[in-house]
Design a protein around this motif. Structure first.
Motif, mmCIF file in Angstrom:
data_model
loop_
_atom_site.group_PDB
_atom_site.id
_atom_site.type_symbol
_atom_site.label_atom_id
_atom_site.label_comp_id
_atom_site.label_asym_id
_atom_site.label_seq_id
_atom_site.Cartn_x
_atom_site.Cartn_y
_atom_site.Cartn_z
ATOM 1 N N TYR A 35 12.527 -24.337 -5.203
ATOM 2 C CA TYR A 35 12.532 -23.513 -6.857
ATOM 3 C C TYR A 35 13.592 -22.520 -6.457
ATOM 4 O O TYR A 35 13.281 -21.986 -5.167
ATOM 5 C CB TYR A 35 11.739 -22.979 -7.137
ATOM 6 N N GLN A 37 15.270 -18.575 -8.550
ATOM 7 C CA GLN A 37 15.038 -17.324 -9.165
ATOM 8 C C GLN A 37 15.344 -16.628 -10.080
ATOM 9 O O GLN A 37 16.113 -16.258 -8.652
ATOM 10 C CB GLN A 37 13.486 -16.853 -8.970
ATOM 11 N N GLY A 42 12.416 -17.087 -14.955
ATOM 12 C CA GLY A 42 11.439 -18.245 -14.159
ATOM 13 C C GLY A 42 11.448 -18.701 -13.074
ATOM 14 O O GLY A 42 12.990 -18.603 -12.633
ATOM 15 N N LEU A 43 10.914 -19.758 -12.187
ATOM 16 C CA LEU A 43 11.306 -20.507 -11.826
ATOM 17 C C LEU A 43 11.684 -22.065 -12.049
ATOM 18 O O LEU A 43 11.267 -22.441 -12.996
ATOM 19 C CB LEU A 43 9.854 -20.691 -10.896
ATOM 20 N N GLN B 37 3.271 -12.859 -9.942
ATOM 21 C CA GLN B 37 4.086 -12.844 -8.817
ATOM 22 C C GLN B 37 4.282 -10.993 -9.193
ATOM 23 O O GLN B 37 5.126 -10.924 -10.151
ATOM 24 C CB GLN B 37 5.545 -13.777 -9.845
ATOM 25 N N LEU B 88 5.029 -9.936 -12.095
ATOM 26 C CA LEU B 88 5.494 -10.992 -13.810
ATOM 27 C C LEU B 88 4.694 -12.214 -13.589
ATOM 28 O O LEU B 88 4.394 -12.435 -12.753
ATOM 29 C CB LEU B 88 7.056 -11.955 -13.013
ATOM 30 N N LEU B 90 3.100 -15.580 -14.624
ATOM 31 C CA LEU B 90 3.738 -17.180 -14.997
ATOM 32 C C LEU B 90 2.948 -18.160 -15.530
ATOM 33 O O LEU B 90 1.690 -18.334 -14.934
ATOM 34 C CB LEU B 90 5.000 -17.657 -13.569
ATOM 35 N N PHE B 105 7.725 -24.162 -15.084
ATOM 36 C CA PHE B 105 7.529 -22.885 -15.323
ATOM 37 C C PHE B 105 7.769 -22.157 -16.957
ATOM 38 O O PHE B 105 9.590 -22.691 -17.270
ATOM 39 C CB PHE B 105 8.122 -22.584 -13.954
ATOM 40 N N GLY B 106 7.214 -21.124 -17.414
ATOM 41 C CA GLY B 106 8.215 -20.766 -17.991
ATOM 42 C C GLY B 106 8.423 -19.375 -17.326
ATOM 43 O O GLY B 106 8.555 -19.339 -15.974
ATOM 44 N N SER B 107 9.438 -18.718 -18.352
ATOM 45 C CA SER B 107 10.030 -17.873 -18.015
ATOM 46 C C SER B 107 9.613 -16.732 -17.884
ATOM 47 O O SER B 107 9.635 -15.461 -16.925
ATOM 48 C CB SER B 107 10.807 -17.258 -18.768
ATOM 49 N N GLY B 108 7.708 -16.559 -18.155
ATOM 50 C CA GLY B 108 7.327 -15.562 -17.883
ATOM 51 C C GLY B 108 7.126 -14.274 -18.927
ATOM 52 O O GLY B 108 7.704 -13.677 -19.329
#
Lengths: 110, 114
Positions: A35, A37, A42-43, B37, B88, B90, B105-108
């Motif tokens: 992944y 970032q 986000g990921l 995170q 963060l 996620l 995944f979302g942007s958090g």
């Protein structure tokens, strides 16, 4: 601590190849992942490899998997400034979760 | 096809307070996972929800709890906030047994506890 281990930093010159290494612990992981970032984001899934494969190539990305040594690497060819980011290796020890490394910060210099 | 959306994007709370974070899953996905995170670290699995029930949990205390709704969206609730909860958060949606590219995944949500 982390079950997935990665080196923390990599500095590479623009146009060169980057190689990010990772060791993981769970030999039963069906898939292994890389992944990306970017700051404040986000990921983003870059690529993944099925555990019965040794290599996977996807445009500038090449993933190598050594199951015997539980070693995974990601090679980025012709590294660009837009490749500057944190790269996470992840294993899937269970169907319901991912286990991530601490991330490798890649800095691309001109 | 819509992706994963999380709200709010940023949040500041005081130690001891409670917080609720929200996540809407990607269209076609019925499973939601939450990750924490901390700064300078990789994401740590908190828990997963499938069919409105917890389907797996990481090493987090009970003050971290969640919900999943019939439309597959999810909430993460954290009670009695501590300074170390600053991170963060996620959200990832998937099918119950994701294939290689199955997690989105979302942007958090960036939570700061002061």
């Amino acid at each position: 601590g982390e079950d997935v281990e990665q080196s923390l930093f990599l500095s590479v010159r623009e146009g060169d190849s980057s190689v990010i290494n990772c060791t993981y612990t769970d030999s039963s992981s069906t898939y292994l992942y890389w992944y990306k970032q970017e700051p404040g984001a986000g990921l983003q899934l870059l690529t993944y490899i099925f555990s019965n494969m040794d290599m996977k190539q996807d445009q500038r990305l090449t993933v190598l998997l050594n199951k015997k040594d539980k070693h995974l690497s990601l090679r980025i060819a012709d590294t660009q400034t837009g490749d500057s980011a944190i790269y996470f290796c992840a294993e899937s020890p269970d169907d319901y979760k991912l286990s991530f490394g601490a991330g490798t910060t890649v800095t691309v210099r001109a | 096809e819509t992706g994963v959306t999380q709200s709010p994007t940023h949040l500041i709370k005081t130690r001891g307070q409670q917080v609720t974070l929200r996540c809407s899953s990607q269209s076609g996905h019925n499973t939601v996972s939450w990750y924490q995170q901390a700064l300078g670290q990789g994401p740590q699995f908190i828990f997963q929800y499938y069919r409105e029930e917890e389907n797996g949990r990481g090493n987090f205390p009970p003050r971290f709890s969640g919900l999943q709704f019939p439309n597959y969206s999810s909430e993460l609730n954290v009670n009695a906030l501590e300074l170390d909860d600053s991170a963060l958060y996620l959200c990832a949606s998937s099918l119950p047994v994701p294939q290689g590219n199955g997690y989105t995944f979302g942007s958090g949500t960036r939570l700061t506890v002061v």
